[in-house]
Design an enzyme around this catalytic site. Structure first.
Site, mmCIF file in Angstrom:
data_model
loop_
_atom_site.group_PDB
_atom_site.id
_atom_site.type_symbol
_atom_site.label_atom_id
_atom_site.label_comp_id
_atom_site.label_asym_id
_atom_site.label_seq_id
_atom_site.Cartn_x
_atom_site.Cartn_y
_atom_site.Cartn_z
ATOM 1 N N GLY A 89 -1.617 2.219 -1.965
ATOM 2 C CA GLY A 89 -2.718 1.573 -2.670
ATOM 3 C C GLY A 89 -3.094 2.308 -3.949
ATOM 4 N N ARG A 138 4.607 -0.253 -1.117
ATOM 5 C CA ARG A 138 4.387 0.343 0.204
ATOM 6 C C ARG A 138 5.678 0.515 1.017
ATOM 7 N NH1 ARG A 138 -0.767 1.306 1.490
ATOM 8 N NH2 ARG A 138 -2.441 0.084 0.540
ATOM 9 N N ASP A 164 -1.388 10.014 3.309
ATOM 10 C CA ASP A 164 -0.863 10.843 4.405
ATOM 11 C C ASP A 164 0.539 10.395 4.828
ATOM 12 O OD1 ASP A 164 -2.161 8.537 5.308
ATOM 13 O OD2 ASP A 164 -2.654 9.388 7.245
ATOM 14 N N ASP A 165 0.768 9.094 4.932
ATOM 15 C CA ASP A 165 2.100 8.626 5.339
ATOM 16 C C ASP A 165 3.156 8.971 4.295
ATOM 17 O OD1 ASP A 165 1.436 7.596 7.737
ATOM 18 O OD2 ASP A 165 1.291 5.498 7.075
ATOM 19 N N LYS A 218 -3.181 11.466 -2.733
ATOM 20 C CA LYS A 218 -3.854 10.279 -3.285
ATOM 21 C C LYS A 218 -4.426 9.411 -2.179
ATOM 22 C CE LYS A 218 -2.393 6.681 -2.631
ATOM 23 N NZ LYS A 218 -1.735 5.418 -2.213
ATOM 24 N N THR A 219 -5.551 8.848 -2.319
ATOM 25 C CA THR A 219 -6.069 7.680 -1.610
ATOM 26 C C THR A 219 -7.584 7.590 -1.805
ATOM 27 O OG1 THR A 219 -6.418 6.472 0.440
ATOM 28 C CG2 THR A 219 -6.225 8.849 0.690
ATOM 29 N N ILE A 220 -8.035 6.381 -2.133
ATOM 30 C CA ILE A 220 -9.488 6.196 -2.262
ATOM 31 C C ILE A 220 -10.168 6.382 -0.908
ATOM 32 C CG2 ILE A 220 -9.361 4.604 -4.229
ATOM 33 C CD1 ILE A 220 -10.239 2.425 -2.017
ATOM 34 N N ASP A 221 -9.395 6.229 0.184
ATOM 35 C CA ASP A 221 -10.002 6.295 1.517
ATOM 36 C C ASP A 221 -10.542 7.688 1.853
ATOM 37 O OD1 ASP A 221 -9.150 3.711 1.665
ATOM 38 O OD2 ASP A 221 -7.880 3.957 3.425
ATOM 39 N N TYR A 240 -33.530 -11.204 0.654
ATOM 40 C CA TYR A 240 -32.185 -11.229 1.244
ATOM 41 C C TYR A 240 -31.856 -9.930 1.972
ATOM 42 C CZ TYR A 240 -31.213 -15.174 -1.903
ATOM 43 O OH TYR A 240 -31.240 -16.371 -2.567
ATOM 44 N N MET A 259 -14.162 -0.725 1.406
ATOM 45 C CA MET A 259 -12.805 -0.359 1.824
ATOM 46 C C MET A 259 -12.761 0.968 2.541
ATOM 47 S SD MET A 259 -9.701 -1.221 -0.704
ATOM 48 C CE MET A 259 -8.975 -2.847 -0.740
ATOM 49 N N GLY A 260 -11.629 1.192 3.121
ATOM 50 C CA GLY A 260 -11.362 2.367 3.942
ATOM 51 C C GLY A 260 -10.696 1.803 5.184
HETATM 52 P P1 FBP Z 1 -3.733 3.951 0.546
HETATM 53 O O1 FBP Z 1 -4.017 4.599 1.863
HETATM 54 O O2 FBP Z 1 -2.309 3.602 0.364
HETATM 55 O O3 FBP Z 1 -4.267 4.773 -0.575
HETATM 56 O O4 FBP Z 1 -4.515 2.558 0.475
HETATM 57 C C1 FBP Z 1 -5.803 2.451 0.992
HETATM 58 C C2 FBP Z 1 -6.395 1.085 0.780
HETATM 59 O O5 FBP Z 1 -6.991 0.979 -0.491
HETATM 60 C C3 FBP Z 1 -7.396 0.786 1.890
HETATM 61 O O6 FBP Z 1 -8.684 1.184 1.535
HETATM 62 C C4 FBP Z 1 -7.233 -0.692 2.090
HETATM 63 O O7 FBP Z 1 -7.494 -1.032 3.429
HETATM 64 C C5 FBP Z 1 -5.789 -0.933 1.764
HETATM 65 O O8 FBP Z 1 -5.411 0.062 0.870
HETATM 66 C C6 FBP Z 1 -5.508 -2.289 1.175
HETATM 67 O O9 FBP Z 1 -4.139 -2.415 1.000
HETATM 68 P P2 FBP Z 1 -3.431 -3.484 0.067
HETATM 69 O O10 FBP Z 1 -3.543 -2.990 -1.332
HETATM 70 O O11 FBP Z 1 -2.018 -3.467 0.527
HETATM 71 O O12 FBP Z 1 -4.144 -4.781 0.239
#
Ligand code: FBP
Length: 552
Positions: free
Chosen positions: A81, A145, A175-176, A202-205, A243, A250-251
């Site tokens: 991602g 991916r 991680d993968d 790397k990862t926003i998660d 409201y 995400m995550g």
């Molecule tokens: P990475 O772990 O590859 O960095 O991606 C994380 C992520 O952004 C998650 O937050 C989200 O669930 C997923 O990718 C969405 O994946 P895609 O871009 O394949 O829809």
């Protein structure tokens, strides 16, 4: 390319390197630390990585560069991602490579790891790279991916490297991808290909972190982007006062993004998946917890609020995971065709009722019909339910409404409940990197080249001391095998980098836990505003509250 004023200005931004990397390549030397061992399962990991296991942790420092000059041809891959700052990793790598020797070459393999297997690449030059400095996105070469994990793929990768004279590969991933980088490094070493492999976190998660890696890049910018919008919504809610906003962020698995956004914006509710799992909470209990906040605020005349829902939460609810497993079983193979052939939802519903255990059917039965149908319509290529597509923000708001209706009938609640729904994910993954991510990523890339130059392989580029100003950051490298343990994946024991979930005894969660009861009832919203790229350092260069609490 049409350029916005901000993009033009960001081209001129000079990312800050750690002090120790500012001396010029000739004056950077290596300080070796102790031998390393994997975090668990040492014997098994050592046996699987005989050539790359147990190497020393290293840091760079000012001193005479002792690595013999050698022409470097390097390939870089963006994997998984998007995360803000990926372009700067490539730029930092390129700049260090060219500063060492103008004849050095950087290949960019296109669209993720498949680019290496398909030999699909471009060669960077100044003109091309300059268009991407300090910008968001992964469009510099694209991402993908495809997993690099089989011997056959490694053999192809080795051939492609040999063809171009490539002596090192940098994999920018989560991680993968970095687990696979370690396996590829071992393969390249075992087959004496002369190709080094270096990873970048790397990862926003935010779930690629551990005692060595303080943060994955992109988390800072993505959470700032989401928190800006959540803050704006809070202010809107507090202005209109009518409201309840249910906001999924995400995550895929861990709740670091949700927790950081909550620390930044102080919403009424933030679910933390790891806590849901630890307390074995049911969907009904979660809905009750949110309904308690809605009712308490209504009693004070506040029929509005904000709830943050982490993307992966339903998978952490034990009864829901059991339901998903049964549905996957129920529709395995040809049974899916029989199910799909049923003409009406009523008949499908009966089929489901007959196929699930009583416990799982009870869970299924309390779900809103739209979610029930989603569970059977949205399936991945293997026929499994795509849990990440479940609109959990709608699921919980519908369940909360049912709870409130019951309380109204019992005379214990007399408010108004108008929910609105949002999902923030893709909006944050390609934002212009914050100064922190711009600096951190450039440093990771620059440092990756230093690791290559000094002959290391199977290492993750490591920049530490991140809660301090960049001048004080510490650059070095850590063997990836140090972060690995054995885990069961698809029915097999595999060596993997341990994914970092939110720690319930960690400082960020503890801080949240100490304040959330007050936030649930009062209006304690905070409004972080937009990312600032220019201005005082205390506004522009600060990183996440998570990191500040962890390191503070
Ligand atoms: P990475 O772990 O590859 O960095 O991606 C994380 C992520 O952004 C998650 O937050 C989200 O669930 C997923 O990718 C969405 O994946 P895609 O871009 O394949 O829809």
């Amino acid at each position: 390319m049409n350029l916005s004023p901000l993009q033009k200005a960001r081209y001129a931004y000079s990312p800050k390197l750690p002090g120790m990397l500012r001396h010029g390549i000739a004056e950077i030397c290596v300080k070796e630390g102790a031998d390393t061992a994997s975090v668990a399962d040492q014997d098994k990991i050592k046996a699987l990585f005989p050539n790359t296991y147990g190497k020393k942790e290293i840091t760079f420092q000012k001193g005479q560069n002792t690595s013999p000059a050698k022409k470097q041809v390097v390939g870089v891959i963006l994997s998984g991602g998007q995360a803000p700052g990926g372009h700067n990793v490539v730029c930092g790598l390129y700049d260090a490579l060219k500063a060492t020797d103008k004849e050095n070459v950087l290949y960019g393999f296109k669209n993720g790891p498949s680019g290496l297997l398909d030999d699909d690449y471009l060669i960077f030059d100044d003109e091309y790279i300059d268009q991407y400095r300090n910008t968001g996105g992964f469009d510099i070469i694209g991402s993908g991916r495809t997993k690099l994990e089989t011997e056959e793929q490694f053999a192809v990768a080795a051939e492609v490297c040999k063809k171009h004279g490539i002596t090192a590969i940098v994999i920018i991933g989560g991680d993968d991808s970095n687990t696979n980088a370690a396996v590829l490094a071992e393969y390249m070493a075992a087959h004496k290909t002369g190709v080094q492999v270096i990873g970048c976190p790397k990862t926003i998660d935010g779930d690629l972190k551990n005692e060595d890696i303080e943060a994955s890049f992109g988390f800072d910018t993505a959470t700032k982007t989401y928190a800006e919008v959540i803050g704006n919504i809070e202010r809107d809610a507090n202005s209109a006062k009518k409201y309840w906003h249910f906001i999924k962020v995400m995550g895929r698995s861990a709740s670091h993004v949700a927790l950081e956004c909550a620390l930044k914006t102080q919403p009424n509710i933030c679910l933390i998946s790891e806590e849901v799992a630890a307390k074995k909470m049911s969907l009904s209990q979660i809905a009750d917890q949110i309904a308690d906040s809605v009712a308490a605020r209504a009693a004070k005349g506040m029929n509005f609020g904000v709830a943050i829902i982490p993307e992966g939460v339903v998978e952490f609810v034990p009864e829901f995971s059991a339901l998903i497993a049964e549905i996957n079983e129920l529709l395995a193979g040809a049974k899916a065709d029989a199910f799909n052939a049923l003409p009406s939802w009523a008949e499908k519903y009966d089929f489901i009722k007959g196929g699930l255990t009583a416990e799982s059917f009870a869970v299924f039965d309390i779900l809103p019909q739209a979610i029930q149908q989603q569970l059977f319509l949205e399936r991945d290529p293997h026929g499994n339910v795509q849990v990440s597509l479940i609109e959990s923000e709608k699921l919980f708001s519908a369940m909360v409404k049912d709870k409130l209706d019951a309380r109204k009938a019992a005379g214990t609640y007399n408010g108004k409940f108008s929910p609105l729904h949002h999902f923030f994910g893709y909006e944050g993954r390609c934002a212009f990197p914050s100064n922190f991510d711009a600096d951190y990523c450039y440093s990771l890339g620059y440092n990756a080249f230093m690791l290559i130059q000094y002959g290391y392989t199977g290492y993750l580029s490591k920049i530490a001391n991140l809660s301090k100003p960049a001048e004080e950051w510490v650059a070095g490298g850590m063997p990836i095998t140090k972060m690995m343990n054995m885990e069961r994946r698809h029915g097999e024991d595999k060596p993997v980098i341990r994914k970092a979930l939110v720690e319930l005894d960690g400082k960020p969660f503890k801080y949240f836990e100490a304040h959330r009861d007050e936030w649930a009832v009062e209006t304690a919203f905070t409004y972080p505003g937009a990312i600032q790229y220019y201005g005082p350092a205390e506004v522009c260069d600060i990183t996440t509250i998570t990191l500040a609490l962890e390191k503070g």
